[in-house]
Scaffold this motif. Sequence first.
Motif, PDB file in Angstrom:
ATOM      1  N   UNK A 162       0.815  -1.219   0.000  1.00  0.00           N
ATOM      2  CA  UNK A 162       0.000   0.000   0.000  1.00  0.00           C
ATOM      3  C   UNK A 162       0.844   1.263   0.000  1.00  0.00           C
ATOM      4  N   UNK A 163       1.956   1.273   0.712  1.00  0.00           N
ATOM      5  CA  UNK A 163       2.789   2.483   0.741  1.00  0.00           C
ATOM      6  C   UNK A 163       3.370   2.767  -0.640  1.00  0.00           C
ATOM      7  N   UNK A 164       3.819   1.724  -1.336  1.00  0.00           N
ATOM      8  CA  UNK A 164       4.363   1.952  -2.672  1.00  0.00           C
ATOM      9  C   UNK A 164       3.267   2.366  -3.643  1.00  0.00           C
ATOM     10  N   UNK A 165       2.095   1.742  -3.537  1.00  0.00           N
ATOM     11  CA  UNK A 165       0.995   2.053  -4.446  1.00  0.00           C
ATOM     12  C   UNK A 165       0.558   3.503  -4.284  1.00  0.00           C
ATOM     13  N   UNK A 166       0.532   3.993  -3.057  1.00  0.00           N
ATOM     14  CA  UNK A 166       0.077   5.365  -2.800  1.00  0.00           C
ATOM     15  C   UNK A 166       1.178   6.383  -3.082  1.00  0.00           C
ATOM     16  N   UNK A 167       2.436   6.056  -2.705  1.00  0.00           N
ATOM     17  CA  UNK A 167       3.505   7.053  -2.767  1.00  0.00           C
ATOM     18  C   UNK A 167       4.469   6.869  -3.931  1.00  0.00           C
ATOM     19  N   UNK A 168       4.491   5.685  -4.533  1.00  0.00           N
ATOM     20  CA  UNK A 168       5.502   5.434  -5.543  1.00  0.00           C
ATOM     21  C   UNK A 168       6.873   5.320  -4.897  1.00  0.00           C
ATOM     22  N   UNK A 169       7.858   5.973  -5.466  1.00  0.00           N
ATOM     23  CA  UNK A 169       9.226   5.892  -4.939  1.00  0.00           C
ATOM     24  C   UNK A 169       9.460   6.800  -3.747  1.00  0.00           C
ATOM     25  N   UNK A 170       8.495   7.635  -3.384  1.00  0.00           N
ATOM     26  CA  UNK A 170       8.656   8.570  -2.269  1.00  0.00           C
ATOM     27  C   UNK A 170       8.542   7.811  -0.946  1.00  0.00           C
ATOM     28  N   UNK A 171       9.525   7.982  -0.061  1.00  0.00           N
ATOM     29  CA  UNK A 171       9.508   7.349   1.250  1.00  0.00           C
ATOM     30  C   UNK A 171       8.610   8.133   2.193  1.00  0.00           C
ATOM     31  N   UNK A 172       7.693   7.429   2.861  1.00  0.00           N
ATOM     32  CA  UNK A 172       6.792   8.079   3.816  1.00  0.00           C
ATOM     33  C   UNK A 172       6.412   7.079   4.891  1.00  0.00           C
ATOM     34  N   UNK A 173       6.395   7.551   6.160  1.00  0.00           N
ATOM     35  CA  UNK A 173       6.060   6.668   7.278  1.00  0.00           C
ATOM     36  C   UNK A 173       4.868   7.188   8.073  1.00  0.00           C
ATOM     37  N   UNK A 174       4.077   8.058   7.436  1.00  0.00           N
ATOM     38  CA  UNK A 174       2.879   8.561   8.091  1.00  0.00           C
ATOM     39  C   UNK A 174       1.813   7.460   8.190  1.00  0.00           C
ATOM     40  N   UNK A 175       0.884   7.564   9.143  1.00  0.00           N
ATOM     41  CA  UNK A 175      -0.200   6.580   9.254  1.00  0.00           C
ATOM     42  C   UNK A 175      -1.063   6.583   7.987  1.00  0.00           C
ATOM     43  N   UNK A 176      -1.726   5.452   7.736  1.00  0.00           N
ATOM     44  CA  UNK A 176      -2.590   5.322   6.579  1.00  0.00           C
ATOM     45  C   UNK A 176      -3.976   4.861   7.023  1.00  0.00           C
ATOM     46  N   UNK A 177      -5.005   5.255   6.235  1.00  0.00           N
ATOM     47  CA  UNK A 177      -6.389   4.920   6.552  1.00  0.00           C
ATOM     48  C   UNK A 177      -7.107   4.388   5.308  1.00  0.00           C
ATOM     49  N   UNK A 178      -8.123   3.614   5.544  1.00  0.00           N
ATOM     50  CA  UNK A 178      -9.114   3.282   4.523  1.00  0.00           C
ATOM     51  C   UNK A 178     -10.255   4.280   4.687  1.00  0.00           C
ATOM     52  N   UNK A 179     -10.540   5.047   3.664  1.00  0.00           N
ATOM     53  CA  UNK A 179     -11.562   6.099   3.740  1.00  0.00           C
ATOM     54  C   UNK A 179     -12.728   5.730   2.827  1.00  0.00           C
ATOM     55  N   UNK A 180     -13.941   5.779   3.375  1.00  0.00           N
ATOM     56  CA  UNK A 180     -15.146   5.417   2.631  1.00  0.00           C
ATOM     57  C   UNK A 180     -16.154   6.538   2.715  1.00  0.00           C
ATOM     58  N   UNK A 181     -16.947   6.670   1.682  1.00  0.00           N
ATOM     59  CA  UNK A 181     -18.028   7.640   1.681  1.00  0.00           C
ATOM     60  C   UNK A 181     -19.253   7.016   1.045  1.00  0.00           C
ATOM     61  N   UNK A 182     -20.408   7.517   1.421  1.00  0.00           N
ATOM     62  CA  UNK A 182     -21.645   6.968   0.884  1.00  0.00           C
ATOM     63  C   UNK A 182     -21.934   5.589   1.459  1.00  0.00           C
ATOM     64  N   UNK A 183     -22.916   4.917   0.872  1.00  0.00           N
ATOM     65  CA  UNK A 183     -23.328   3.596   1.348  1.00  0.00           C
ATOM     66  C   UNK A 183     -23.194   2.516   0.274  1.00  0.00           C
TER      67      UNK A 183
END
Length: 621
Positions: A162-183
């Motif tokens: 998931x970190x690579x998919x979201x950031x690509x080659x950028x290094x990041x160690x921040x928390x991650x969430x699954x965000x949903x909207x609607x039903x």
Amino acid sequence: MTKNSQRLSQLISTFGPGSMIDLPTRSVIVAGLEWWDMRGNSFTTIPEPRLTMRLEQLLKEQGRLDPEVHLSLRTPPVSNELGHGAPQGVAAPVFPTWFVCEQVETGSGPNSSLRRRRLVRWQDLDTKGRRKFVFDDGRKSEVTPIRFVCACEKGHMQDIDWRWVVHGAVQCHEPMWIEEKGTSADPADTSVVCGCERRLSLQDAFQPGRLGKCRGERPWLMDRDPEGCGDNLKLLTRTATNTYFPQVYTVISLPAEEDELSRLVDELSGDLAGVQTVDDVAQAKKFNPRVSASLGAYSNSDIFDRLKRIRDGARVDASKSPKLSEFDVFACGIAEIGTNSASAKLYAQTLPRSVWEDTSAGIDLSSIKGLVAVHRLREVSCLYGFTRFEAAPTSADGDIEDIQLAVRGAPISRHADWLPAIEQFGEGLFVHFDEKAVAPWLQETDVAARQGKLINGYEHWQRRFSGGAPTYPGTAYTLLHSLSHALMAEIALDCGYPASSLKERIYALSDSRTGTVPERCGVLIYTATPGAQGTLGGLVAAGSRFTRILKGALDRLKVCSNDPVCADHEPDGRSGDRATHGAACHGCLLIAETSCEMRNLFLDRSLLVPTMGGHGANFFD
């Protein structure tokens, strides 16, 4: 600790190596054969020389089995019910290792419809059972495995990075969430969000190559494919039905006993799998209590002679489809087939025509040559591989199109010299059709026209398979397959068996495998279930009512609850698997896929009876 158990049949069909199972606190993947606890008396060897020889021959031809190794069939390990010592079982490592917190963080103001849940790794959970995640402020939250993993068409599977998919080659160690909207369950309404404000919509994750390249990971074998991979990864929902399609080879055991010694050797052929000389027989007697108790009174040379005969016969059968041998036994016309004993693999009776034919029913039965009541049969099923995303095509003659331990790159073991199998006992009815009645029917003008449409639909369907689809089974197969489904539904109503407890084997066979006119035509409807449903006698007793059952089955097919839509359906390239169908739907011919040998493909009731479609290709009036 909660005991997690599966039935033996489930490990062969639904939850074999490489499949995922949901447990109360995590998801696991069933490990390969090396991690099955086969110590002591946790398993039994299944004797079925025809199946063993066939698998062994084809595996060695493809270089999947060492030429010096002799394959054997074993049951999955059974747990020690007495509780002495560590329980036997099958290893199941945690997979996937990404989890989602159940505690929901809702937005405020214009974003009040947003719901966020923390995304965490297995190693981030508390060490006491790893059931909860502890936030920085001390709050605790239950967790559930994430719903998404990724896999390739060779069967490899891995966690989504998931970190690579979201950031690509950028290094990041921040928390991650699954965000949903609607039903809704629309992928566009679900995103993976990082604390650095980067995000990925699941809709974008379906784009080719978006999840990266496959590394050949095989978590059920706890390694990586030594041949590598490099294919594009695809998003896969963990609980979806397309995550695992088992490849199971099934045969019906045939009687092969010449005398008492032959019967005993046949029963112990699994324990004698490694015997290659007369001296090996002596060693088997010395070190195997079962062999010693059963064969101790017989000479080693006599035992080896009987074993050699059984193997030679199995090798002859291994050179052809198993259905050919089965049909020849059922259709032999002998009054009694096999022996009527509790230890018999097969016992059947060819019923006199006066027992089952009712001339007052108003149905022409001249196309049916005979009916066989199978009082006892033994079915042996063996798991030899699996696929993902789509099931591998099945051959109509019961043989294997591509038999190997690795089906499309998905092995069930690293170096297996045995395969998991189960044996089940039941009863059945075999209907022998007159091939001389089927051949002229195939030449009729209306039937030829209908056959052309079915073949056209098949040609659209086969383009889905990059590795090659099975050959067209023939219009005679579609006829018998459709009749089999109709009979199963009617028999379930007549004798009280659950429809899902019935199975079928269709015999529309030709020695050449190239002719369109089969030389053997028959249908076997039988039960073979782990419980008592297959041994109640109701199916055999239905033989005397066969004429009424057949007439009722055909009458029900003349009008479907989905007519005229069902009757007017034409095989084409716009309907997926339905391209192999004529007039067939869930209201008339489709049954549980566990009961169908062809996964509900190649069905058309217009080949059986007149329908609203008016095709004029019906076999019965």
